[in-house]
Each structure stands twice: as C-alpha cells, then as structure tokens.
Scaffold this motif. Structure first.
Motif, PDB file in Angstrom:
ATOM      1  N   VAL A  89       0.842  -1.206   0.000  1.00 16.19           N
ATOM      2  CA  VAL A  89       0.000   0.000   0.000  1.00 16.19           C
ATOM      3  C   VAL A  89       0.873   1.251   0.000  1.00 16.19           C
ATOM      4  N   HIS A  90       1.867   1.277   0.873  1.00 22.73           N
ATOM      5  CA  HIS A  90       2.764   2.435   0.959  1.00 22.73           C
ATOM      6  C   HIS A  90       3.530   2.631  -0.352  1.00 22.73           C
ATOM      7  N   GLY A  91       4.026   1.565  -0.907  1.00 29.45           N
ATOM      8  CA  GLY A  91       4.786   1.668  -2.148  1.00 29.45           C
ATOM      9  C   GLY A  91       3.938   2.126  -3.325  1.00 29.45           C
ATOM     10  N   THR A  92       2.761   1.551  -3.445  1.00 30.22           N
ATOM     11  CA  THR A  92       1.877   1.917  -4.560  1.00 30.22           C
ATOM     12  C   THR A  92       1.388   3.354  -4.422  1.00 30.22           C
ATOM     13  N   ALA A  93       0.917   3.712  -3.233  1.00 30.88           N
ATOM     14  CA  ALA A  93       0.416   5.077  -3.031  1.00 30.88           C
ATOM     15  C   ALA A  93       1.536   6.103  -3.203  1.00 30.88           C
ATOM     16  N   GLY A  94       2.699   5.818  -2.646  1.00 28.89           N
ATOM     17  CA  GLY A  94       3.813   6.752  -2.772  1.00 28.89           C
ATOM     18  C   GLY A  94       4.306   6.901  -4.194  1.00 28.89           C
ATOM     19  N   LEU A  95       4.378   5.790  -4.922  1.00 29.70           N
ATOM     20  CA  LEU A  95       4.855   5.847  -6.303  1.00 29.70           C
ATOM     21  C   LEU A  95       3.874   6.594  -7.202  1.00 29.70           C
ATOM     22  N   PHE A  96       2.581   6.319  -7.053  1.00 30.44           N
ATOM     23  CA  PHE A  96       1.597   7.039  -7.864  1.00 30.44           C
ATOM     24  C   PHE A  96       1.536   8.523  -7.491  1.00 30.44           C
ATOM     25  N   ALA A  97       1.632   8.831  -6.206  1.00 29.80           N
ATOM     26  CA  ALA A  97       1.624  10.240  -5.779  1.00 29.80           C
ATOM     27  C   ALA A  97       2.841  10.968  -6.337  1.00 29.80           C
ATOM     28  N   ALA A  98       4.006  10.343  -6.277  1.00 31.94           N
ATOM     29  CA  ALA A  98       5.216  10.979  -6.826  1.00 31.94           C
ATOM     30  C   ALA A  98       5.071  11.183  -8.333  1.00 31.94           C
ATOM     31  N   GLY A  99       4.538  10.190  -9.025  1.00 34.73           N
ATOM     32  CA  GLY A  99       4.317  10.330 -10.464  1.00 34.73           C
ATOM     33  C   GLY A  99       3.364  11.462 -10.792  1.00 34.73           C
ATOM     34  N   LEU A 100       2.283  11.561 -10.032  1.00 38.68           N
ATOM     35  CA  LEU A 100       1.334  12.654 -10.252  1.00 38.68           C
ATOM     36  C   LEU A 100       1.962  14.019  -9.968  1.00 38.68           C
ATOM     37  N   LEU A 101       2.799  14.095  -8.951  1.00 33.41           N
ATOM     38  CA  LEU A 101       3.447  15.367  -8.634  1.00 33.41           C
ATOM     39  C   LEU A 101       4.410  15.794  -9.740  1.00 33.41           C
ATOM     40  N   PHE A 102       5.178  14.852 -10.273  1.00 32.26           N
ATOM     41  CA  PHE A 102       6.061  15.190 -11.399  1.00 32.26           C
ATOM     42  C   PHE A 102       5.239  15.557 -12.635  1.00 32.26           C
ATOM     43  N   PHE A 103       4.124  14.840 -12.861  1.00 26.24           N
ATOM     44  CA  PHE A 103       3.242  15.164 -13.977  1.00 26.24           C
ATOM     45  C   PHE A 103       2.693  16.578 -13.836  1.00 26.24           C
ATOM     46  N   LEU A 104       2.235  16.915 -12.632  1.00 25.85           N
ATOM     47  CA  LEU A 104       1.675  18.254 -12.398  1.00 25.85           C
ATOM     48  C   LEU A 104       2.696  19.349 -12.678  1.00 25.85           C
ATOM     49  N   ALA A 105       3.913  19.154 -12.191  1.00 21.80           N
ATOM     50  CA  ALA A 105       4.946  20.171 -12.407  1.00 21.80           C
ATOM     51  C   ALA A 105       5.213  20.363 -13.892  1.00 21.80           C
ATOM     52  N   GLY A 106       5.230  19.288 -14.647  1.00 18.79           N
ATOM     53  CA  GLY A 106       5.439  19.390 -16.092  1.00 18.79           C
ATOM     54  C   GLY A 106       4.221  19.942 -16.823  1.00 18.79           C
ATOM     55  N   PHE A 107       3.041  19.505 -16.415  1.00 19.42           N
ATOM     56  CA  PHE A 107       1.809  19.928 -17.093  1.00 19.42           C
ATOM     57  C   PHE A 107       1.545  21.415 -16.890  1.00 19.42           C
ATOM     58  N   MET A 108       1.947  21.938 -15.746  1.00 20.17           N
ATOM     59  CA  MET A 108       1.704  23.360 -15.466  1.00 20.17           C
ATOM     60  C   MET A 108       2.585  24.281 -16.310  1.00 20.17           C
ATOM     61  N   THR A 109       3.513  23.727 -17.073  1.00 23.74           N
ATOM     62  CA  THR A 109       4.342  24.568 -17.947  1.00 23.74           C
ATOM     63  C   THR A 109       3.632  24.916 -19.249  1.00 23.74           C
TER      64      THR A 109
END
Length: 182
Positions: free
Chosen positions: A135-155
């Motif tokens: 649970v920790h690994g899946t939630a953390g990995l998806f959250a990190a992916g979404l955060l990197f996506f957000l930073a890129g998408f906001m450009t």
C-alpha cells in the motif's frame, strides 16, 4: 485541449495526490501504532528504533504532503501565478521526499537474511507487514508520479495565460485557443 479541461486535469490530479498521501499517512499511522504495541523477544532495540524512525519519517512526509495538497485543491482553480509557482516548487520536492521514503523505508532495518530463527522472521513480519509495503509503495509511487506530472503539465502556455489572467468581471476565462477555435 481546452483550458477548462486542462484546469480540471490539474484539479483532479492534485485531489488524487492528496487522497493517495492521506491513504499513505493513514496506513503508516496504523502500522506505527501496531509497532508500539508489539512485544519483541529477539529483535534488537536498535532495529525497533530504526523501524520506528522510518515509520515516523514516512508519516511526516505523507501527512504534511496531504495537507499541502488539500490546500492546493482549494486554490488551484484561482487565477493567480503564485499557485502555478507553488505547484512547480512543491511538486518535485514532495515527490523526491516520497521517493526517498520508498527507497529507504523500514523494510531495510528488518531485512531477513535467511539464517535467523523462525521466531525472529515472524517478528520482522509483524514489525513491517507485507501489506503495508504494498500500500505504501503503490500510493507513494503514484503520488510521486502525479506530482512530477503536475509540475510538467503546469508549464503549458495555456495554463500560464490562465494563471496570469486577472479576472474582476466574474466571467468565464477563454484562452487564445478557445477564442480562435470558436
């Protein structure tokens, strides 16, 4: 893609990240509580302290991240360039903190070698349950992916225009793409 759709993508990505971080904080709090109630026979006090410290770090990153993302959920649709800058700064930093927690988690303090007695392996399994790692690994990995996506998408330039636009009229925002495609 229309600007309204892009803003909805940003909003729902921030909301999903907040939910994943809240889930991660919740399961970490549960296993931390269980660890405090655990009676250890063979595990060394140093191992228990290391597992406790790793749980504490994971809980801190996930809960602070969830609160920050909940605040962003409330303001991400506003026309303010500070919101865009906040996502650029917070997103990658929080993602890196999550990834560090995934790489250096509590499982390394109790990693069995195969030569220890069965009772010690059972204590290791109670200290760091396998379900928590998933649970920790899946939630953390998806959250990190979404955060990197957000930073890129906001450009995107449309979002730049959206967040730089100041509205005092209360009308719906229309970017140059929306205006030329109509």
């Amino acid at each position: 893609m229309q600007v309204g759709t892009q803003v909805r993508v940003v909003f729902w990505s921030v909301a999903a990240t907040a939910a994943l971080l809240a889930l991660d904080a919740g399961v970490t709090a549960v296993v931390q509580r269980d660890l405090a109630a655990m009676d250890s026979v063979l595990m060394s006090p140093r191992q228990l302290q290391q597992v406790e410290a790793d749980y504490h770090n994971n809980l801190l990153v996930a809960s602070v991240g969830a609160v920050i993302m909940l605040v962003l959920v409330l303001v991400v649709r506003r026309h303010n360039p500070k919101i865009r800058a906040a996502v650029w700064v917070i997103g990658p930093l929080l993602a890196l903190a999550l990834l560090c927690g995934l790489v250096g988690g509590p499982e390394w303090a109790v990693a069995p070698t195969g030569e220890e007695p069965e009772l010690l392996r059972q204590e290791y399994a109670r200290a760091v349950p396998e379900w928590y790692l998933w649970v920790h690994g899946t939630a953390g990995l998806f959250a990190a992916g979404l955060l990197f996506f957000l930073a890129g998408f906001m450009t995107r330039s449309d979002l730049r225009e959206y967040y730089l636009e100041s509205h005092g009229t209360g009308g719906d925002y229309r970017s140059w793409i929306d205006r030329t495609s109509a």
